[in-house]
Design an enzyme around this catalytic site. Structure first.
Site, PDB file in Angstrom:
ATOM      1  N   HIS A 249     -10.242  -3.583  -3.728  1.00  0.00           N
ATOM      2  CA  HIS A 249     -10.229  -4.658  -4.727  1.00  0.00           C
ATOM      3  C   HIS A 249     -11.598  -4.801  -5.405  1.00  0.00           C
ATOM      4  O   HIS A 249     -12.319  -3.818  -5.567  1.00  0.00           O
ATOM      5  CB  HIS A 249      -9.741  -5.969  -4.104  1.00  0.00           C
ATOM      6  CG  HIS A 249      -8.360  -5.885  -3.516  1.00  0.00           C
ATOM      7  ND1 HIS A 249      -7.323  -5.228  -4.139  1.00  0.00           N
ATOM      8  CD2 HIS A 249      -7.846  -6.372  -2.355  1.00  0.00           C
ATOM      9  CE1 HIS A 249      -6.230  -5.315  -3.389  1.00  0.00           C
ATOM     10  NE2 HIS A 249      -6.525  -6.000  -2.302  1.00  0.00           N
TER      11      HIS A 249
ATOM     12  N   SER B 202       0.862  -1.177   0.000  1.00  0.00           N
ATOM     13  CA  SER B 202       0.000   0.000   0.000  1.00  0.00           C
ATOM     14  C   SER B 202       0.900   1.229   0.000  1.00  0.00           C
ATOM     15  O   SER B 202       1.955   1.234   0.648  1.00  0.00           O
ATOM     16  CB  SER B 202      -0.880   0.016   1.246  1.00  0.00           C
ATOM     17  OG  SER B 202      -1.699  -1.130   1.310  1.00  0.00           O
TER      18      SER B 202
ATOM     19  N   THR C 145      -3.741   2.097   2.099  1.00  0.00           N
ATOM     20  CA  THR C 145      -3.967   3.477   1.673  1.00  0.00           C
ATOM     21  C   THR C 145      -5.427   3.849   1.859  1.00  0.00           C
ATOM     22  O   THR C 145      -5.752   5.003   2.145  1.00  0.00           O
ATOM     23  CB  THR C 145      -3.560   3.645   0.202  1.00  0.00           C
ATOM     24  OG1 THR C 145      -2.260   3.089   0.010  1.00  0.00           O
ATOM     25  CG2 THR C 145      -3.540   5.108  -0.205  1.00  0.00           C
ATOM     26  N   ALA C 146      -6.310   2.864   1.697  1.00  0.00           N
ATOM     27  CA  ALA C 146      -7.735   3.118   1.901  1.00  0.00           C
ATOM     28  C   ALA C 146      -7.985   3.654   3.308  1.00  0.00           C
ATOM     29  O   ALA C 146      -8.738   4.623   3.496  1.00  0.00           O
ATOM     30  CB  ALA C 146      -8.529   1.836   1.657  1.00  0.00           C
TER      31      ALA C 146
END
Length: 280
Positions: free
Chosen positions: A151, A61, A113-114
């Site tokens: 995803h 990430s 990162t989300a």
């Protein structure tokens, strides 16, 4: 003949990552003097392994780069970048972004990162780590008020009867005017300049091959396409394997630096991050 040098490449077991490595996995391009070993694990596991510098090359990430930069440089290729789209927050009942305050939100990992982007978008919520592919049913069953989806779930959440609360890629673009860099390929610094250059070139060739032989690459990627028919997998691959994947470009690189800077200023990332890209 000298034995080829083993290079382990970590990637997530997803159709977009599989698509990138189609040529390498199937011996369709020469791998120089390297024996490439693929290591498929979920992204948060790869993030954790990168903290210890375990794999020579790994998907991470972009958020995780803040914690692994002493071991790794970012490759200029192999990134997953959302241009006005990205991870989603979804809920069982319709909600607005403001309604997320102090709500319990299932997240796929604190180094994703989300998660960082959601903290920038809505700092005040209660995160609960849940395996990324279990978040949709977790929210469906009422175990959390909302879920942070990465995803393929970004395209399949409505099948589960869930509602979009916010698209973090859209929010990020409104805030910054930049694309949102989500995933990256990182290469271990101790390989040295020459090997880094050769391995980076090899991975870029593999991505280019897949983009030029899309049908074959997609057929291979379908082995990793959870709950998606070919048409939907093709759409997902197109979202995250594109020109940005061949090279971040100025906007992609600016997106990484902006994300690290905002992460630090917000206190989510505890130290300033010097973003360094390996030579391609």
């Amino acid at each position: 003949m000298p034995q080829p040098e083993q290079i382990r490449i970590g990637h997530s077991p997803d159709s977009d990552d599989a698509f990138m490595f189609y040529a390498i996995a199937n011996g369709l391009i020469p791998t120089d003097s390297f024996e490439i070993i693929q290591v498929a694990e979920d992204i948060e596991s790869l993030n954790q392994r990168a903290v210890n510098g375990e794999l020579e090359v790994t998907a991470i990430s972009v958020h995780a780069y803040a914690y692994v930069a002493h071991h790794y440089a970012l490759m200029p290729c192999g990134a997953s970048i959302g241009d006005r789209y990205g991870p989603l927050v979804v809920s069982k009942e319709p909600m607005r972004r403001e309604d997320l305050v102090r709500k319990k939100i299932a997240i796929p990992g604190e180094m994703t990162t989300a998660y960082l982007t959601l903290r920038l978008c809505q700092p005040d919520f209660d995160p609960e780590v849940v395996q990324f592919n279990q978040i949709l049913p977790y929210v469906q069953e009422g175990n959390a008020d909302a879920g942070l989806i990465i995803h393929e779930g970004q395209l399949t959440y409505s099948r589960a009867g869930l509602h979009k609360v916010v698209d973090l890629g859209e929010w990020w673009y409104e805030e910054t005017g930049l694309p949102l860099p989500l995933g990256a390929n990182a290469i271990r610094r101790d390989l040295g300049t020459e090997k880094i250059r050769r391995i980076t070139s090899l991975i870029k060739q593999s991505i280019q091959y897949s983009l030029e032989h899309r049908e074959g690459g997609l057929a291979y990627a379908m082995n990793y396409a959870r709950d998606m028919e070919t048409e939907l997998a093709d759409r997902f691959v197109g979202m995250y394997v594109n020109d940005y994947t061949l090279d971040y470009g100025e906007k992609g690189r600016a997106g990484v630096r902006e994300l690290m800077e905002r992460g630090y200023r917000s206190g989510v990332i505890p130290h300033p991050v010097d973003v360094e890209f390996a030579a391609g």
